[in-house]
Design an enzyme around this catalytic site. Structure first.
Site, short mmCIF file in Angstrom:
data_model
loop_
_atom_site.label_atom_id
_atom_site.label_comp_id
_atom_site.label_asym_id
_atom_site.label_seq_id
_atom_site.Cartn_x
_atom_site.Cartn_y
_atom_site.Cartn_z
N ILE A 124 40.78 44.76 43.99
CA ILE A 124 39.61 43.96 44.35
C ILE A 124 39.42 43.93 45.86
O ILE A 124 38.31 44.06 46.36
CB ILE A 124 39.76 42.53 43.82
N LYS A 176 48.13 29.06 41.65
CA LYS A 176 46.67 29.16 41.57
C LYS A 176 46.01 27.79 41.52
O LYS A 176 44.92 27.59 42.07
CB LYS A 176 46.27 30.01 40.35
N TYR A 211 53.08 31.33 38.55
CA TYR A 211 51.76 31.86 38.94
C TYR A 211 50.68 30.79 38.76
O TYR A 211 49.85 30.58 39.65
CB TYR A 211 51.44 33.09 38.09
N THR A 215 43.40 45.77 37.47
CA THR A 215 44.08 46.21 38.69
C THR A 215 45.58 46.26 38.43
O THR A 215 46.07 45.81 37.39
CB THR A 215 43.82 45.24 39.87
#
Length: 329
Positions: free
Chosen positions: A53, A211, A207, A244
């Site tokens: 990205i 976030k 994770y 990705t």
């Protein structure tokens, strides 16, 4: 693989978020657009950007004729990656690649010094670099790698560059900070008693925590800046479910064909991030969490001022920051 019921719950929650994210990406695909326009007088700083990205974000910013400073682990490799999709000899944008490991506080400080030496004003800061579902590892500063790389390093970088961002903002044209978060922040939880997750580590839990921290930070910093009357606004972005190599530690690697069919491309994933950074429609509307270029559902904690403030103060204490944005004080 999950080993405990708690880990299975986390896995189910992530899968549910992913399914909702795919649905959201499909339903709002026509709104997921960003209009690029020439801004040759602006400077953008991005962490990461040499792949996925980030690479497509850099391509769009250069198309806007901005000066783009990339903070990456391997500057030469990153410049080569950009040159494969942008003719750097012809673009009116300017590319500068600097060394940065956002998971290292020493590296963050060195990168910030280099940027400060080159620019007295910065218009856009994109906190983009990140890791996902990585095995347990402590950074050189003693923090769990997701929390350090995805959140704390960017928290520190924002602190160090905030004066330059304030200097660039003006009435009707705020500077912008964009934190690239994720839909999984919805199932995140800040474990203040064990921020490194050393007692019961599970990659997805770490994770999710990092976030959620990004969105809490976005909300609180924007409140502070608005109260100060500073011409800087902050946004958090879910770029979508994007194909990705960030998924290298994910089970989706077993079914790459499905990713190509259902996931966004990196180019599509870059749109909402750039939209948050430049869209005139967002002027003066900081503090928002965006997905597919529209406001999206947020974790209940992000609307609670005290919970946002708690993480902010906790982070300042971890980094020995007395007053956020006041470098050297």
């Amino acid at each position: 693989m999950p080993k405990t019921w708690s880990e299975w719950q986390t896995e189910f929650q992530i899968q549910a978020c992913g399914a909702f994210g795919l649905y959201h990406d499909f339903v709002l695909r026509k709104k997921d657009r960003v209009e690029l326009y020439k801004q040759p007088d602006r400077v953008a700083v991005i962490t990461g950007g040499g792949r996925g990205i980030g690479l497509k974000i850099v391509e769009k910013l250069l198309e806007c004729e901005m000066t783009v400073v990339m903070g990456v682990r391997n500057p030469k490799k990153a410049e080569a990656s950009v040159s494969e999709i942008v003719d750097l000899s012809k673009t009116k944008g300017r590319l500068i690649c600097e060394k940065l490991d956002v998971g290292s506080f020493a590296s963050v400080r060195e990168f910030a010094k280099s940027v400060q030496a080159k620019f007295s004003k910065i218009d856009i800061l994109l906190n983009n670099a990140g890791i996902m579902f990585a095995p347990y590892e402590l950074t050189e500063d003693g923090y769990e790698s997701h929390f350090a790389t995805n959140y704390l390093g960017h928290f520190l970088l924002t602190h160090l560059l905030l004066n330059q961002l304030k200097a660039a903002g003006k009435e009707g044209r705020n500077s912008r900070i964009v934190n690239v978060s994720s839909i999984v922040h919805l199932v995140g939880r800040i474990n203040y008693n064990d921020i490194n997750g050393s007692n019961n580590y599970y990659p997805a839990t770490a994770y999710n925590q990092s976030k959620l921290a990004q969105v809490l930070f976005t909300k609180h910093l924007n409140n502070i800046l608005r109260e100060e009357g500073a011409h800087v606004q902050v946004h958090a972005v879910h770029p979508g479910v994007v194909d990705t190599d960030l998924f290298v530690h994910s089970s989706t690697t077993a079914v790459p064909g499905l990713k190509r069919i259902f996931f966004k491309t990196p180019e599509q994933g870059s749109r909402c991030v750039v939209y948050a950074a430049i869209a005139p429609k967002l002027e003066g509307k900081g503090g928002s969490y965006l997905s597919n270029c529209v406001r999206a559902k947020v974790h209940p904690a992000t609307t609670d001022y005290q919970r946002c403030e708690r993480l902010f103060k906790f982070s300042c204490d971890l980094l020995n920051i007395e007053k956020f944005g006041s470098v050297g004080k």
